[in-house]
Motif scaffolding. Structure first.
Motif, PDB file in Angstrom:
ATOM      1  N   GLN A 136     -22.950  29.252 114.700  1.00  0.00           N
ATOM      2  CA  GLN A 136     -23.494  30.344 115.482  1.00  0.00           C
ATOM      3  C   GLN A 136     -24.640  29.805 116.343  1.00  0.00           C
ATOM      4  N   PHE A 137     -24.769  30.333 117.555  1.00  0.00           N
ATOM      5  CA  PHE A 137     -25.798  29.889 118.494  1.00  0.00           C
ATOM      6  C   PHE A 137     -26.724  31.060 118.781  1.00  0.00           C
ATOM      7  N   ARG A 138     -28.044  30.861 118.561  1.00  0.00           N
ATOM      8  CA  ARG A 138     -29.018  31.934 118.784  1.00  0.00           C
ATOM      9  C   ARG A 138     -30.011  31.528 119.872  1.00  0.00           C
ATOM     10  N   PRO A 139     -29.832  31.988 121.111  1.00  0.00           N
ATOM     11  CA  PRO A 139     -30.865  31.807 122.135  1.00  0.00           C
ATOM     12  C   PRO A 139     -31.843  32.982 122.072  1.00  0.00           C
ATOM     13  N   SER A 140     -33.112  32.716 122.342  1.00  0.00           N
ATOM     14  CA  SER A 140     -34.102  33.790 122.333  1.00  0.00           C
ATOM     15  C   SER A 140     -35.291  33.394 123.186  1.00  0.00           C
ATOM     16  N   ALA A 141     -36.062  34.389 123.602  1.00  0.00           N
ATOM     17  CA  ALA A 141     -37.241  34.140 124.425  1.00  0.00           C
ATOM     18  C   ALA A 141     -38.273  35.221 124.180  1.00  0.00           C
ATOM     19  N   ASP A 144     -55.094  38.891 134.366  1.00  0.00           N
ATOM     20  CA  ASP A 144     -55.824  37.799 135.000  1.00  0.00           C
ATOM     21  C   ASP A 144     -55.474  36.432 134.422  1.00  0.00           C
ATOM     22  N   SER A 145     -54.349  36.344 133.729  1.00  0.00           N
ATOM     23  CA  SER A 145     -53.859  35.066 133.204  1.00  0.00           C
ATOM     24  C   SER A 145     -52.390  34.907 133.578  1.00  0.00           C
ATOM     25  N   PRO A 146     -51.902  33.675 133.692  1.00  0.00           N
ATOM     26  CA  PRO A 146     -50.484  33.481 133.984  1.00  0.00           C
ATOM     27  C   PRO A 146     -49.615  33.832 132.785  1.00  0.00           C
ATOM     28  N   LEU A 147     -48.347  34.065 133.035  1.00  0.00           N
ATOM     29  CA  LEU A 147     -47.408  34.303 131.943  1.00  0.00           C
ATOM     30  C   LEU A 147     -47.346  33.096 131.018  1.00  0.00           C
ATOM     31  N   GLN A 148     -47.131  33.373 129.748  1.00  0.00           N
ATOM     32  CA  GLN A 148     -46.774  32.315 128.806  1.00  0.00           C
ATOM     33  C   GLN A 148     -45.399  32.654 128.254  1.00  0.00           C
ATOM     34  N   VAL A 149     -44.497  31.685 128.242  1.00  0.00           N
ATOM     35  CA  VAL A 149     -43.110  31.918 127.855  1.00  0.00           C
ATOM     36  C   VAL A 149     -42.687  30.913 126.798  1.00  0.00           C
ATOM     37  N   ASP A 150     -42.041  31.409 125.739  1.00  0.00           N
ATOM     38  CA  ASP A 150     -41.360  30.565 124.754  1.00  0.00           C
ATOM     39  C   ASP A 150     -39.865  30.764 124.926  1.00  0.00           C
ATOM     40  N   LEU A 151     -39.121  29.678 125.045  1.00  0.00           N
ATOM     41  CA  LEU A 151     -37.667  29.727 125.138  1.00  0.00           C
ATOM     42  C   LEU A 151     -37.100  28.871 124.014  1.00  0.00           C
ATOM     43  N   ASN A 152     -36.332  29.499 123.115  1.00  0.00           N
ATOM     44  CA  ASN A 152     -35.836  28.810 121.928  1.00  0.00           C
ATOM     45  C   ASN A 152     -34.316  28.847 121.836  1.00  0.00           C
ATOM     46  N   THR A 153     -33.744  27.824 121.249  1.00  0.00           N
ATOM     47  CA  THR A 153     -32.313  27.795 120.932  1.00  0.00           C
ATOM     48  C   THR A 153     -32.146  27.261 119.514  1.00  0.00           C
ATOM     49  N   THR A 154     -31.286  27.917 118.737  1.00  0.00           N
ATOM     50  CA  THR A 154     -31.039  27.500 117.359  1.00  0.00           C
ATOM     51  C   THR A 154     -29.541  27.533 117.078  1.00  0.00           C
ATOM     52  N   PHE A 155     -29.050  26.500 116.390  1.00  0.00           N
ATOM     53  CA  PHE A 155     -27.660  26.441 115.940  1.00  0.00           C
ATOM     54  C   PHE A 155     -27.631  26.637 114.431  1.00  0.00           C
ATOM     55  N   PHE A 156     -26.781  27.586 113.973  1.00  0.00           N
ATOM     56  CA  PHE A 156     -26.621  27.849 112.549  1.00  0.00           C
ATOM     57  C   PHE A 156     -25.275  27.307 112.070  1.00  0.00           C
ATOM     58  N   PHE A 157     -25.305  26.662 110.922  1.00  0.00           N
ATOM     59  CA  PHE A 157     -24.108  26.076 110.353  1.00  0.00           C
ATOM     60  C   PHE A 157     -23.786  26.772 109.039  1.00  0.00           C
ATOM     61  N   LYS A 158     -22.575  27.337 108.961  1.00  0.00           N
ATOM     62  CA  LYS A 158     -22.081  28.033 107.777  1.00  0.00           C
ATOM     63  C   LYS A 158     -23.045  29.146 107.330  1.00  0.00           C
ATOM     64  N   GLU A 159     -23.703  29.784 108.286  1.00  0.00           N
ATOM     65  CA  GLU A 159     -24.581  30.930 108.042  1.00  0.00           C
ATOM     66  C   GLU A 159     -25.726  30.595 107.090  1.00  0.00           C
ATOM     67  N   THR A 160     -26.037  29.316 106.943  1.00  0.00           N
ATOM     68  CA  THR A 160     -27.034  28.910 105.959  1.00  0.00           C
ATOM     69  C   THR A 160     -28.156  28.063 106.554  1.00  0.00           C
ATOM     70  N   ILE A 161     -27.809  27.010 107.289  1.00  0.00           N
ATOM     71  CA  ILE A 161     -28.793  26.080 107.833  1.00  0.00           C
ATOM     72  C   ILE A 161     -28.905  26.265 109.340  1.00  0.00           C
TER      73      ILE A 161
END
Length: 313
Positions: free
Chosen positions: A218-223, A230-247
């Motif tokens: 399973q592939f989980r993209p998120s942000a 008065d400050s610029p945007l801060q952005v986190d962009l993450n990607t995670t791969f799950f194997f056998k719904e466990t790791i």
């Protein structure tokens, strides 16, 4: 399939924002690399969304090697009502940086409306912020007699709101954890205006989902996007791969700040654990060895006949 296309388009837009940013935002509210496990810290509408009594603990130590670097701890508990139309939550955050200490305590409520394949939640929260500035711990080489040498403290109310949509494979949210701005201290005979501290309003937006890449992956993209006036945007962009719904194995990027490596373990729907390591990319990398973050969580069904399929957020 249309839902997946919208998700990928939105994440592509976030990636564009990342490419256009060149500054790091100064945040008062604590930041988290594993934000997808700790949404109650910034969005009250998340309360009750895991369809179980859910408890989560997160510990973060930022910028190892720097004395008195940021340290953060959070504890959150939330649950839906028996009919799943309401969510209730409690969230406590401890945050320390140098001589300043902040404690946040919030009670959250969410009203959950069935919408298509998921729920649309509207959330409110209220609580307190405790702020302490311990000037007595500062030993400057050339003391300024106009500055206090005592500990200053303040207690301010908090009130926030948020909206959150979640289905089995998609989530998105907008929130303002605290709508009450204001100063912790005001100038007087002992404390001058230039040492006054203010409580700023923070804005958060999140989006993500889970996409199957085969029978066991399973592939989980998120942000998450964070903004303070008065400050610029801060952005986190993450990607995670799950194997056998466990790791789960993932990597992320925080705007002009850090490259993030993540490892996650989950035991079906009961127990989950996560670890994140932030490798600094800003000039501060020369004096620190990175940041560490540990997350532990548990879901209890309390007599429900079964859980839904494995949950990734």
């Amino acid at each position: 399939m249309i839902l997946y296309q919208k998700l990928l388009f939105a994440l592509g837009l976030v990636a564009f924002l990342i490419g256009s940013e060149t500054q790091v935002q100064a945040q008062q509210d604590p930041q988290y690399s594993q934000y997808m496990f700790n949404p109650l810290a910034y969005n009250p509408a998340y309360a009750g969304s895991r369809d179980a009594l859910s408890a989560n603990v997160l510990l973060r130590r930022q910028w190892m090697g720097i004395a008195d670097g940021p340290s953060t701890g959070t504890i959150s508990i939330h649950t839906p009502s028996p009919n799943e139309r309401h969510g209730f939550g409690l969230n406590y955050i401890f945050d320390q940086l140098g001589v300043t200490t902040q404690n946040f305590l919030n009670l959250a409520y969410a009203y959950r409306l069935p919408l298509g394949p998921g729920f649309l939640s509207l959330g409110l929260q209220g609580g307190l912020t405790s702020y302490r500035l311990n000037y007595a711990q500062i030993n400057p080489r050339d003391p300024d007699p106009s500055k206090p040498d005592v500990a200053l403290s303040a207690l301010l109310p908090r009130a926030g709101t948020g909206i959150y949509f979640q289905s089995e494979r998609f989530f998105a949210g907008l929130s303002v954890p605290n709508l009450i701005g204001g100063r912790y201290f005001r100038g007087n005979s002992n404390v001058t205006d230039d040492v006054a501290a203010a409580q700023e309003i923070h804005y958060f937006a999140t989006i993500g989902g889970i996409l199957p890449l085969g029978s066991s992956v399973q592939f989980r993209p998120s942000a998450i996007v964070k903004y303070v006036a008065d400050s610029p945007l801060q952005v986190d962009l993450n990607t995670t791969f799950f194997f056998k719904e466990t790791i789960g194995v993932g990597v992320g990027y925080r705007t002009a700040d850090a490259l993030i490596f993540m490892l996650e373990y989950r035991s079906k729907r009961l127990f989950r654990a996560g670890y994140a390591y932030d490798l600094s990319l800003s000039p501060i990398r020369a004096v620190n060895s990175g940041s560490h973050e540990l997350m532990l969580g548990v879901d209890l069904n309390w007599g429900r006949s079964k859980f839904l399929s494995p949950r990734y957020f």
